[in-house]
Design a protein around this motif. Sequence first.
Motif, PDB file in Angstrom:
ATOM      1  N   UNK A   1     -11.827   2.622  73.578  1.00 19.58           N
ATOM      2  CA  UNK A   1     -10.649   1.856  74.242  1.00 19.58           C
ATOM      3  C   UNK A   1      -9.425   2.438  73.849  1.00 19.58           C
ATOM      4  N   UNK A   2      -8.283   2.541  74.533  1.00 22.38           N
ATOM      5  CA  UNK A   2      -6.962   3.200  74.043  1.00 22.38           C
ATOM      6  C   UNK A   2      -6.584   2.524  72.802  1.00 22.38           C
ATOM      7  N   UNK A   3      -6.578   1.173  72.783  1.00 24.96           N
ATOM      8  CA  UNK A   3      -6.167   0.376  71.391  1.00 24.96           C
ATOM      9  C   UNK A   3      -6.881   0.886  70.180  1.00 24.96           C
ATOM     10  N   UNK A   4      -8.317   0.961  70.255  1.00 20.14           N
ATOM     11  CA  UNK A   4      -9.176   1.420  69.330  1.00 20.14           C
ATOM     12  C   UNK A   4      -9.148   2.694  68.823  1.00 20.14           C
ATOM     13  N   UNK A   5      -8.566   3.428  69.818  1.00 15.54           N
ATOM     14  CA  UNK A   5      -8.500   5.110  69.774  1.00 15.54           C
ATOM     15  C   UNK A   5      -7.214   5.180  68.787  1.00 15.54           C
TER      16      UNK A   5
END
Lengths: 330, 338
Positions: free
Chosen positions: A315-319
């Motif tokens: 997920x972009x945020x986690x990444x």
Amino acid sequence: MPEPRRASLPPLLWPLAALALLLCFNFLFTPGFFSVEFRDGRLVGTLIDILNHSSKVAIVAVGMTLVIATGGVDLSVGAVVAICGAVAATLAQRAPMPVIVLAALGAGLAAGLCNGLLVTRLRLQPIVATLVLMVAGRGVAQLITDGLIITFERPALVAVANRSLLALPIPVWIAVGIAALAAAFTRRTAAGMLIEAVGDNDRACRYSGVNESRLRLGVYAFCGLCAGVAGLIECSYIKAADANNAGLFLELDAILAAIIGGTALAGGRFSIAGSLTGALLIQALTKTMYMHDVSADVAPLPKGLAVLAVCILQAPRVKTSLARWAGGRA
Amino acid sequence: MLTRRTLLAASCIAAVSLFACERKTEPAQPAAPTAKPAPAAPQPAKDKKLRVGFAQIGAESDWRRANTESIKAEAAARGIDLIFSDAQQKQENQIKAIRSFVQQGVDAIAFAPVVETGWEPVLKEVKQAGIPVILTDRVVDVSDKSLYVTFIGADFVEEGRRAAAWLGKATDGKAMVAELQGTPGSAPAIDRKKGFEEGIKAFPQIKIIKSQSGEFTRAKGKEVTETFLKSPEGKQITALYSHNDDMALGAIQAIEEAGLKPGVDIKIVSIDGVRAAFEAMVAGKLNCTVECNPLLGPQLFDTVAAVVAKKPVDKRIVTKESVFEQSQAAEAIKTRKY
């Protein structure tokens, strides 16, 4: 305002890590998992089986990846597999081999074109356009086989999924070939960039003179063709066309493989290598369940959890926060 | 451009007509019943045709196809207005079909449940509408047994026992068995497993060393058997018990590819008795099939007639079945209808 630092972890990292983790688990807890022997001119072993069985999902996933990259989705691939298998099996006893292959692939191509036309000409949402064929396709396959499981003993057709070439099963080579072809076409030419552009913003694309509608038609046709190849492999594997069960839920596995591999479902970003890794991961998981006698009614749970884990990590945020954390420690 | 449009239109029409096909009413007989002599079967009212709704599971195997054919042919022969629905393996489709039967006010509803559980709400609706329900081929798991009138079908537990008895006899009571189970949660899978386990209790040296679901399909049967043979216990397997013929046929291919002789190195017993199984027995690759008779149309409509005429029927009606070995296969194959 300075741009926030882009996530710099390689996109293939998590699916590969998951695969490595799974192999480690099997190395420790599954006796005989890694034993591969050379018998009758081909490699035999569980790892080879995984490669062999994942190739069908991998082939469909390559086509699916390109479709998803344009912001679409093709739900009909499973049904197309059933249709193409039915076509091949019906012709198996009475037509020359090239005709069988061309007819099966032609059926796949036609199905893909049909999807593509619904999407590009009628501007139907891809999920709706391909849903039609997903539902109706199995009916078509049933009509072709007359509701029977058609068996055949055509050596050339049986060879497709059951013989080996240079020590590896033929489906593996087919999958590698199709993936290489797709990779070369999208990364050595502008096509890949254009596909991503269409997925990002098709209107902007159209205004800047890209024939986005032809491009879309092309990826759906290609996806249909991939499903045709998979259909040929599937029916060759069991020496029969089983219109009810051939390719059942294959569309879901193909979409999963693409997502695990880092292809964005919203379009605009894709990785063919990622989809191949995804397909391998799914099959390796299934095989692990079989080897550990996990009963089939609970088997989807660990599979779902593994997929969830990979997707959360991607997920972009986690990444970004992971990348920041990694950057902060470096 | 025009041709593309035409193509598109044609495919749309094809798709729509396919949807329509799913729920088509079986044209049992020409509309004028008076033109024909009255059928032999007893009917409550000669002026009104009996209407029966049948919700079939799907067309997943040759067995199921024979089952459907038998029901349709028998309905046509008796001049019964059969409303046939194919659920394509989904319980929700069957529930929808049953609800639509209620709305259409049929005289009786028969269905072969996809799974055992989850039928209570819809069957209560049917009961409130006063329509009798007859289960065919598989049973449902409901606490209130009055929700259905009777269950016509094979005794799956008995089939499992017969398979075990045959295996015990054929191997002198010594075998390491790999089991291919059916779709998880389905009645035949549960009962055939149970019956087989009961049956092998008489043979202490028969053990099930591997057991996994092959989902009643050839492809899964083959893939799972491949895994069985490569597992650490794989070399010990001397027999294979499959919950249906299709999985056994897939398994035969996997065994051959592993360089073993199906039917010789590994004894194979399966259940159903479809034509392809008889062919495999003639070829010496399958050892035994326990028949599970799909031709229950006549029994079904006898029961429907009795129920509609308010005659008492047994809660459990068992179909006639036998066990076939290799030696009988060549002879039996000539008379097989499915």
